[in-house]
Design an enzyme around this catalytic site. Structure first.
Site, mmCIF file in Angstrom:
data_model
loop_
_atom_site.group_PDB
_atom_site.id
_atom_site.type_symbol
_atom_site.label_atom_id
_atom_site.label_comp_id
_atom_site.label_asym_id
_atom_site.label_seq_id
_atom_site.Cartn_x
_atom_site.Cartn_y
_atom_site.Cartn_z
ATOM 1 N N HIS A 142 52.050 50.895 31.418
ATOM 2 C CA HIS A 142 50.704 50.323 32.143
ATOM 3 C C HIS A 142 52.030 49.256 33.253
ATOM 4 C CE1 HIS A 142 50.574 45.880 32.889
ATOM 5 N NE2 HIS A 142 48.759 46.122 32.168
ATOM 6 N N ARG A 143 53.231 49.282 33.653
ATOM 7 C CA ARG A 143 53.846 49.114 34.816
ATOM 8 C C ARG A 143 53.198 47.859 35.101
ATOM 9 N NH1 ARG A 143 53.876 54.712 38.078
ATOM 10 N NH2 ARG A 143 51.469 53.928 38.607
ATOM 11 N N ASP A 144 53.489 46.881 34.950
ATOM 12 C CA ASP A 144 53.409 45.801 35.508
ATOM 13 C C ASP A 144 53.340 44.604 34.219
ATOM 14 O OD1 ASP A 144 53.241 43.650 36.966
ATOM 15 O OD2 ASP A 144 50.984 44.059 37.744
ATOM 16 N N LEU A 145 53.851 45.106 32.701
ATOM 17 C CA LEU A 145 53.545 43.754 31.887
ATOM 18 C C LEU A 145 54.484 42.503 32.618
ATOM 19 C CD1 LEU A 145 54.509 45.858 29.142
ATOM 20 C CD2 LEU A 145 52.342 45.230 29.834
ATOM 21 N N ASN A 164 49.898 38.870 32.253
ATOM 22 C CA ASN A 164 49.282 39.570 31.770
ATOM 23 C C ASN A 164 48.464 39.219 30.681
ATOM 24 O OD1 ASN A 164 48.345 40.356 34.867
ATOM 25 N ND2 ASN A 164 49.594 42.084 34.484
#
Length: 338
Positions: free
Chosen positions: A56-59, A63
């Site tokens: 994911h890299r943007d938890l 979100n």
């Protein structure tokens, strides 16, 4: 998804519960039961995503959406990366370093903040640790507008607030996640449910089974997926429903929680096939005795020998009980769905 000549339309679920951040702001912080439930949803979602070769890299809390049933949904895959492999036979992901330094600083691991190539699965894991901390305390574990100071904070031992009061187990789990990359725990180390029963299994419109009610769940556990049994991590919280509880729980002796979940799964399978419990009594002593005797299968409805053998392998004493790697190789399990 609908594709037109010049546009793509995505039809998504309605999430009437708002974002996880909205709930935390409203309540200031979350109790451990809600935090554990939503953290489990997050773990399940990311386990699925990683298993499909994505990170994911943007938890972050913004979100995470909640639907009308309070089920957590992960959104915003703008920084997601695919085409990755993960070795599910070990407890850490294979080395596939990323050099795109994305996400939000407050949720970013040390290696991203330091602009070092990083293992993206473990970076997601760090963000999940931050989310759990924020749910429990209503604040970030590391917080500074100065990047250099933020990096220094992430390299120190976590300072847990005195209030609100949280369990030692919750603190231990967070501490095991918010560690340097090489020491950070990964997803296969995880959770036991401890209250599996038919009432806690929902079916969606496609008849896909969903597990709910993680009020008795316990995290921060390890499981040796190279063996057919779990490592010794005994529990002494005797929870769940008697009709689904293993003999060791009924007898109030320390038990292996993974194998206790396995027993409950065996009971559920029996109930599905026969419409009744394999062991049933209002008297606890009698119930214990029933669990220690050879299993009796009703004559009706008729079921296959293979199904009976599988149930018999599960509803055994703890030391003899079949566990997940064995179940997945079972003849009935492998062939009946085909």
């Amino acid at each position: 998804m609908i594709m037109a000549m010049s546009s793509v339309y995505m039809i998504m679920e309605m999430a009437t519960g708002g974002t996880l951040l909205d709930v935390i702001k409203k309540d200031r912080y979350l109790d451990e039961q809600r935090s554990c439930r939503w953290f489990h949803h997050l773990i399940e979602g990311i386990t699925y995503i990683h298993g499909k070769g994505y990170v994911h890299r943007d938890l972050k809390c913004e979100n995470m959406l909640l639907d009308k049933h309070g089920v957590l949904k992960i959104i915003d895959f703008g920084f997601a990366k695919g085409g990755l492999d993960i070795d599910v036979e070990v407890t850490s992901p294979t080395e596939q370093l990323s050099t795109t330094f994305c996400g939000s600083y407050a949720y970013a691991c040390t290696e991203i903040l330091k602009k070092m190539p990083y293992e993206p699965h473990l970076a997601d894991m760090w963000s999940m640790g931050v989310i759990l901390f924020v749910m429990l305390y209503g604040k970030f574990p590391f917080n500074s507008s100065n990047l250099s100071n933020l990096v220094k904070q992430t390299q120190k031992a976590i300072d847990f607030p005195e209030s609100p009061s949280t369990s030692i187990d919750a603190k231990k789990l967070i501490s095991r996640i918010l560690k340097p990359e090489r020491q950070r725990i990964y997803l296969p180390e995880g959770y036991v449910h401890r209250d599996l029963k038919c009432e806690n299994l929902l079916l969606d419109k496609g008849e896909t089974l969903k597990i709910i009610d993680f009020g008795f769940a316990k995290g921060g556990l390890e499981i040796d997926v190279e063996a057919t049994s779990t490592r010794t991590q005994l529990s002494s919280t005797f929870c769940g429903s008697y009709a689904y509880a293993s003999a060791e729980i009924l007898k109030k002796i320390p038990y292996e929680p993974h194998l206790a979940d396995m027993w409950s799964i065996g009971v559920i399978l029996f109930v599905m096939l026969y419409g009744r419990f394999p062991f049933s009594s209002n008297n606890l002593v009698t119930l214990v005795r029933q669990t220690e005797k050879p299993l009796e299968f009703p004559r009706n409805p008729p079921t296959s020998v293979e199904a009976k053998l599988l149930i018999s392998r599960i509803l055994k004493s703890e030391k003899k009980r079949a566990y997940l790697p064995q179940i997945k190789k079972d003849e009935w399990y492998r062939t009946t769905m085909k």
